[in-house]
Write an enzyme that holds these catalytic residues in place. Structure first.
Site, PDB file in Angstrom:
ATOM      1  N   GLU A 110      40.486  23.535 -10.710  1.00 50.58           N
ATOM      2  CA  GLU A 110      40.939  24.240 -11.907  1.00 50.58           C
ATOM      3  C   GLU A 110      42.462  24.207 -11.959  1.00 50.58           C
ATOM      4  OE1 GLU A 110      39.322  28.191 -12.594  1.00 50.58           O
ATOM      5  OE2 GLU A 110      40.825  28.645 -14.095  1.00 50.58           O
TER       6      GLU A 110
ATOM      7  N   ARG B 231      39.605  39.883 -11.387  1.00 47.66           N
ATOM      8  CA  ARG B 231      38.137  39.766 -11.468  1.00 47.66           C
ATOM      9  C   ARG B 231      37.486  40.504 -10.308  1.00 47.66           C
ATOM     10  NH1 ARG B 231      33.909  36.977 -14.056  1.00 47.66           N
ATOM     11  NH2 ARG B 231      35.364  36.035 -15.509  1.00 47.66           N
TER      12      ARG B 231
ATOM     13  N   GLU C  40      28.296  30.656 -12.016  1.00 46.43           N
ATOM     14  CA  GLU C  40      28.784  31.458 -10.902  1.00 46.43           C
ATOM     15  C   GLU C  40      27.901  32.637 -10.475  1.00 46.43           C
ATOM     16  OE1 GLU C  40      32.503  31.785 -13.187  1.00 46.43           O
ATOM     17  OE2 GLU C  40      33.492  31.703 -11.241  1.00 46.43           O
TER      18      GLU C  40
HETATM   19  N1  MTE Z   1      27.823  22.960 -10.028  1.00 46.09           N
HETATM   20  C1  MTE Z   1      28.102  21.749  -9.491  1.00 46.09           C
HETATM   21  N2  MTE Z   1      27.089  20.903  -9.228  1.00 46.09           N
HETATM   22  N3  MTE Z   1      29.394  21.376  -9.206  1.00 46.09           N
HETATM   23  C2  MTE Z   1      30.455  22.234  -9.440  1.00 46.09           C
HETATM   24  O1  MTE Z   1      31.598  21.865  -9.188  1.00 46.09           O
HETATM   25  N4  MTE Z   1      31.168  24.455 -10.246  1.00 46.09           N
HETATM   26  C3  MTE Z   1      30.757  25.853 -10.440  1.00 46.09           C
HETATM   27  C4  MTE Z   1      29.514  25.924 -11.327  1.00 46.09           C
HETATM   28  N5  MTE Z   1      28.506  25.024 -10.859  1.00 46.09           N
HETATM   29  C5  MTE Z   1      30.173  23.526  -9.992  1.00 46.09           C
HETATM   30  C6  MTE Z   1      28.818  23.832 -10.300  1.00 46.09           C
HETATM   31  C7  MTE Z   1      31.792  26.683 -11.040  1.00 46.09           C
HETATM   32  S1  MTE Z   1      32.978  27.352 -10.046  1.00 46.09           S
HETATM   33  C8  MTE Z   1      31.813  26.970 -12.374  1.00 46.09           C
HETATM   34  S2  MTE Z   1      32.956  28.002 -13.031  1.00 46.09           S
HETATM   35  C9  MTE Z   1      30.830  26.379 -13.296  1.00 46.09           C
HETATM   36  O2  MTE Z   1      29.904  25.524 -12.640  1.00 46.09           O
HETATM   37  C10 MTE Z   1      31.571  25.575 -14.347  1.00 46.09           C
HETATM   38  O3  MTE Z   1      30.736  24.931 -15.215  1.00 46.09           O
HETATM   39  P1  MTE Z   1      30.020  25.653 -16.463  1.00 46.09           P
HETATM   40  O4  MTE Z   1      30.978  26.655 -17.002  1.00 46.09           O
HETATM   41  O5  MTE Z   1      29.763  24.540 -17.393  1.00 46.09           O
HETATM   42  O6  MTE Z   1      28.799  26.305 -15.916  1.00 46.09           O
HETATM   43  N1  HPA Z   2      37.531  32.731 -14.225  1.00 46.32           N
HETATM   44  C1  HPA Z   2      37.844  31.460 -13.894  1.00 46.32           C
HETATM   45  N2  HPA Z   2      39.008  30.937 -14.118  1.00 46.32           N
HETATM   46  C2  HPA Z   2      39.931  31.687 -14.716  1.00 46.32           C
HETATM   47  C3  HPA Z   2      39.678  32.998 -15.091  1.00 46.32           C
HETATM   48  C4  HPA Z   2      38.414  33.553 -14.839  1.00 46.32           C
HETATM   49  O1  HPA Z   2      38.118  34.709 -15.144  1.00 46.32           O
HETATM   50  N3  HPA Z   2      40.792  33.494 -15.645  1.00 46.32           N
HETATM   51  C5  HPA Z   2      41.690  32.499 -15.587  1.00 46.32           C
HETATM   52  N4  HPA Z   2      41.175  31.401 -15.034  1.00 46.32           N
HETATM   53 MO1  MOS Z   3      34.785  28.283 -11.487  1.00 42.15          MO
HETATM   54  S1  MOS Z   3      35.682  29.230  -9.901  1.00 42.15           S
HETATM   55  O1  MOS Z   3      35.493  29.459 -12.592  1.00 42.15           O
HETATM   56  O2  MOS Z   3      35.799  26.917 -11.629  1.00 42.15           O
END
Ligand code: MTE
Ligand code: HPA
Ligand code: MOS
Length: 755
Positions: free
Chosen positions: A230, A308, A715
């Site tokens: 990120e 958070r 998450e």
């Molecule tokens: N799943 C896989 N296979 N690989 C990833 O890197 N990242 C996680 C989750 N699931 C991840 C994953 C995280 S930290 C987040 S925030 C969300 O996927 C991001 O994707 P989404 O918002 O489309 O669910």
């Molecule tokens: N989640 C994930 N990434 C972020 C957030 C959050 O709440 N705020 C800023 N970056």
């Molecule tokens: Mo997920 S830690 O918000 O990329």
């Protein structure tokens, strides 16, 4: 609706055909980057001598702080992070210079010739030490309501405690990498492993001193990110951009596994001190907590992560008097960063630890204790958000039934009374997790759709595919609006020149934000095509219709499904009539705000609820354990794709089990990560799964849910893994009631707790 083969990457992944950045063939003239990483954690630079590296045969260039054409600043929130430090080194492994050479081994050999003369400064590695020195990025943050001190004084019982959760290495399969290519007309094209194309574009432009439109950032797909790309991807992307810009040649930056583990930031360790006041039934009256996190050398996302954690320090429980304080500590470690849950798990861990102590003190059933304190609709969180669709209690009841909780208690009791050297334990984990970026402005997204002349379609969003199958969900959403079969829809890479200003794909909002933007773009296309379809239906069948159906690659009037127009015909006619076949969709999540000074607002669009019960068995002599069973009930509204969501729940659970029970980051006295490869850092393998893992995805109707009634899934299920930690704690306490298990629950920690 078409049935769901719709796992776009699955067939590619399992047959080795999915392509990642490192898979592309080398470009002619490409230079390979290696870095001179700081050998000290904290120091003032006296002299950095690059000359011998420069003179090394095969080296094209060596760049450092003095070569940056724009600003030497990659910081975002507080602007505290340079690309290369020019005076103060802040962590072991910080890149001080970049070597570009004809191949990687030359660059690596040349890096060893760089001479650093520096005056070492006292480093700080722990939260305790940073606290003592008051080394915080920003002043203490606070969320409070009621009179906590008074309520603690009046409470029948109070317990004081301290909790600690450790860091975690992301261990994405694909290490940090970017390939930078100069193209015609002064454009720098970055093929980049980032979750945040907008940030890379903005910061690369800032460092190079050029307009953002000269940087194109494209993410084909990521080999996993989990938050580790990120913000942490930006520095490597900017390095590649700088290299290409200065050298005029393509440049590839690709960290090795060891480098990545040693020099990039991780999940934040958190320390907390707390007091909890409750009555004889276990009803909580007051919760007073200070959360402190180890942020590393630069602020990165530490303040948002701390926030958070504070938002989740209530988990599922209504407490009348609350004071949540938070401080983010600066230390001399690589800047810690986003990791699945983003502080949420660390906040939730504290209150669950406290509840564990209450249950022990009152000798009360842990499930009943949790049910007693659960939020009800109409309750208000400490930060002022109204709870209106809670299913926390329902999830607890459902998981208790699924796991046959009463029977489990008896079986565990029975087992423990019969076995001297093995003990079993149970852990319960209710979950409420807030969905939205807590920084309101980040909750927006864009999509761009083109329908081509043959009726096939391409959709771009700012969302990044990282294994969570966002692309499959975007395709499904477009399919729902336009009724096209899957082979007609192509989801493109995330690319700043198609969807600019994209928020990171993070905070589990990927499908909510990008999916809604894609829906809106598809609806625009549907609207303009509908007008043409009406003309065609009138001409061909003399049908007048208001209600058109787009399904099975056709369009027809609801009443007369047999008289249809094929989608490609419709598209060709639209083109003849000079009707736009492209559309832009924009979505911003409504009604989000938060006043940081007051600590009050409505930071989340909705909450995701669920619960888990884990049963473990522990060997008292070896400290080893096995997860006998885990039951999870996860409320996921109207899932866009239950199979994908199931994968997310199971994946997040086992990733969390790793965090809680085996992944241990170790630094030496110099602040160097010793746990820097798979031999010294243990992540879960398939044998670490529970012997019996049962996951129920519980559909529900939610007025607050997002795209097509679905809820985010990325998450929240990470929280379930903590059930295993608390189950181990429970097993230990069956032989030694006063024992407190330290984090993570490795065999060593278990033996320590027992002795
Ligand atoms: N799943 C896989 N296979 N690989 C990833 O890197 N990242 C996680 C989750 N699931 C991840 C994953 C995280 S930290 C987040 S925030 C969300 O996927 C991001 O994707 P989404 O918002 O489309 O669910
Ligand atoms: N989640 C994930 N990434 C972020 C957030 C959050 O709440 N705020 C800023 N970056
Ligand atoms: Mo997920 S830690 O918000 O990329």
């Amino acid at each position: 609706m078409a049935k769901l083969p719709w796992h776009l990457s699955g067939p590619l992944h399992v047959s080795g055909r999915s392509r990642f950045i490192g898979d592309e063939a080398p470009l002619s003239g490409m230079l390979y980057a290696k870095f001179f990483f700081s050998p000290v954690a904290h120091a003032r630079i006296i002299r950095l001598d690059l000359s011998a590296a420069h003179a090394f045969p095969g080296v094209h260039a060596v760049y450092g702080a003095q070569d940056i054409p724009g600003q030497n600043m990659i910081g975002h929130v507080l602007k505290d992070e340079p690309l290369f430090p020019d005076s103060e080194i802040m962590f072991y492994g910080q890149p001080l210079a970049m070597i570009l050479a004809e191949d990687e081994s030359i660059a690596e050999a040349a890096a060893k010739l760089i001479i650093l003369e520096a005056e070492e400064l006292p480093p700080v590695f722990s939260i305790e030490e940073a606290e003592r020195l008051k080394q915080w990025y920003i002043p203490e943050r606070k969320i409070a309501r009621g009179d906590v001190d008074d309520a603690l004084n009046k409470a029948r019982y109070t317990i004081h405690g301290q909790s600690y959760t450790g860091g975690q290495e992301h261990f994405y399969m694909e290490s940090q990498r970017t390939r930078a290519i100069l193209t015609d007309h002064d454009l720098i094209h970055l093929l980049c492993a980032t979750q945040s194309t907008m940030e890379v574009q903005e910061i690369a432009a800032r460092v190079l001193g050029i307009p953002a439109h000269r940087i194109a950032v494209e993410v084909p797909r990521l080999g996993g990110a989990f938050g580790g790309k990120e913000r942490s991807a930006t520095i490597w992307a900017v390095m590649a951009a700088l290299g290409a810009f200065l050298s005029g040649r393509p440049v590839q930056v690709m960290l090795t596994r060891d480098e990545d583990m040693r020099v990039t930031g991780k999940r934040h360790p958190f320390l907390s001190n707390w007091k909890i006041g409750f009555d004889e039934d276990g009803k909580i009256k007051a919760w007073d907590i200070e959360l402190m996190c180890n942020g590393g050398a630069y602020v990165d996302l530490s303040v948002a992560i701390l926030e958070r954690a504070m938002f989740h320090a209530d988990n599922c429980y209504h407490i009348p008097n609350v004071r949540i304080k938070g401080r983010a500590c600066r230390t001399n470690l690589p800047p810690n960063t986003a990791f699945r849950g983003f502080g949420g798990p660390q906040g939730i861990f504290t209150i669950e630890s406290a509840l564990g102590q209450i249950a022990k003190k009152l000798n009360k059933d842990p499930l009943e204790l949790r049910k007693l304190n659960c939020y009800q609709n109409g309750d208000i969180t400490p930060y002022g958000q109204k709870i209106s669709e809670t299913s926390a209690l329902k999830m607890l009841e459902q998981v208790a039934e699924a796991a046959d909780y009463q029977k489990l208690i008896h079986e565990v009791h029975d087992f423990n009374s019969k076995h001297e050297h093995h003990k079993q334990g149970l852990g319960i984990m209710p979950v409420k997790f807030g969905i939205s970026f807590t920084t309101a402005l980040m909750n927006q997204g864009s999509a761009l759709i083109w329908v081509y002349i043959d009726g096939s379609l391409s959709v771009s969003t700012g969302g990044v595919e990282m294994g969570q199958e966002l692309n499959s969900k975007v395709a499904l959403i477009v399919q729902r609006v336009l009724g096209l079969s899957y082979d007609k829809i192509r989801v493109e890479s995330s690319h700043t020149q198609r969807t600019g200003n994209a928020s990171p794909t993070a905070a589990s909002t990927g499908s909510d934000i990008n999916g809604n933007a894609a829906r809106i773009a598809a609806e625009k296309i549907r609207k303009s095509l509908s007008e043409i379809a009406r003309i065609m239906l009138q001409e061909r069948y003399e049908i007048d219709s208001e209600e058109l159906v787009f399904a099975d690659d056709k369009v027809f009037a609801q009443a007369e499904p047999d008289k249809s127009i094929a989608f490609p015909e419709l598209v060709r006619r639209a083109h003849q009539e000079r009707t736009p076949l492209g559309a832009y969709g924009y979505y911003a999540t409504p009604d989000l705000y938060f006043d940081r000074d007051l600590g009050q607002g409505n930071p989340f669009h909705y909450f995701v609820y669920g619960a888990a019960i884990a049963r473990v068995q522990l060997g008292l002599l070896s400290g080893e354990h096995e997860i006998l069973s885990t039951h999870i009930v996860h409320e996921n509204a109207q899932s866009l794709h239950p199979d994908i969501d199931m994968g997310q729940v199971v994946g997040a659970f086992i990733q969390s089990v790793g965090w809680c029970t085996m992944e241990e980051l170790v630094i030496d006295t110099k602040g160097r990560y010793l746990s820097a490869n798979p031999s010294t850092y243990k992540i879960p393998g398939v044998r670490d799964l529970p012997r019996d893992l049962r996951v129920t995805l519980q559909p529900s109707k939610s007025a607050q849910a997002s795209i097509f009634g679905s809820k985010a899934v990325g998450e929240p299920p990470f929280m379930y893994g903590m059930a295993v930690f608390f189950a181990l704690q429970n097993a230990i306490q069956s032989v030694k009631p006063e024992a407190e298990l330290s984090f993570p629950a490795t065999p060593e920690a278990i033996i320590r707790a027992l002795n």
